[in-house]
Write a protein that holds these residues in place. Structure first.
Motif: not given
Length: 250
Positions: A152-153, A149-150, A169, A65-66, A60, A156-157
């Motif tokens: 970035r998510e 990852t957490a 975050w 997106r990452n 990934d 994005a949210a």
């Protein structure tokens, strides 16, 4: 070009990562590495889109997106964070194309010691790649305490919601207490690396560290010997540095 040097030369340490974004886990990594060297280079990977490549051990990592932050944004993050951290050694922030070994010498001196924290298979692959191309490498086993990852998510949210709310975050991420760390003693791939490793060990022994094959220092509270036979020291123990040592990033 030769990477050999004598003990009078500063020992250059090198760490690297994507830093998407730079977080407290990365800061703890840099703090550990700064205690292992006289000068530290922090390499930012995937600095140029042309350097991005798929990796089976981390499928990934090349997903756009990452990788939401451009090189100049990550450079500002890393520089600001390390300037505030006061690592006690001079620090430089540069690109490092981990996928392009032919370019490494342009960004990392051949006599640098690459310092890696191994949290997953991809980190083991990188360590092996560096050794295969004649680089001196030292690793420690570590556990992941912060998830990029957490982060970035969550970011994005927040962006998709678009209501100005913050999912939080940025917290509760904190710099974890430095873990007890095993210094890897894997054999390097060349005589040049062997010379660098010998010099690195001599420097560390002068500071009271022990290695497999040394006589145990039974009274040293900072060394311990597990069933594996490897010598352990807390990563938080650092040698005393001159008061005049530069502490800001450049």
């Amino acid at each position: 070009m030769t990477g050999e040097r004598d003990d009078a030369d500063p020992l250059i340490g090198h760490v690297h990562g994507r830093f998407q974004p730079f977080h407290d886990g990365h800061l703890a990594y840099c703090e550990w590495a700064a205690g292992e060297c006289d000068e530290l280079i922090v390499g930012i990977t995937n600095a140029d889109p042309s350097h991005v490549a798929a990796e089976a051990a981390d499928p990934d990592r090349d997903d756009p997106r990452n990788n939401p932050f451009r090189y100049h944004e990550r450079h500002r993050m890393v520089t600001a964070a390390l300037s505030s951290a006061d690592l006690g050694v001079p620090v430089r922030v540069l690109p490092f194309p981990i996928n392009r070994p032919s370019l490494w010498v342009q960004y990392a001196p051949a006599n640098a010691v690459h310092l890696l924290r191994v949290l997953e298979e991809w980190h083991e692959v990188k360590a092996a790649r560096l050794r295969d191309h004649g680089r001196a490498v030292h690793t420690i086993e570590a556990e992941r305490t912060v998830s990029g990852t957490a982060i970035r998510e969550a970011m994005a949210a927040d962006h998709e919601r678009g209501d100005g709310a913050d999912s939080g975050w940025r917290g509760p991420f904190r710099i974890p207490s430095p873990p007890w760390s095993t210094i890897s003693t894997a054999s390097p791939a060349s005589d040049r690396c062997t010379a660098i490793e010998r010099r690195w060990r001599r420097r560390r022994r002068r500071n009271g560290d022990q290695y497999p094959g040394d006589t145990p220092a039974a009274t040293d509270p900072h060394t311990s010997n597990r069933s594996s036979g490897a010598w352990i020291r807390p990563a938080s123990v650092r040698r005393n540095r001159p008061a005049s040592a530069p502490s800001t990033t450049r």
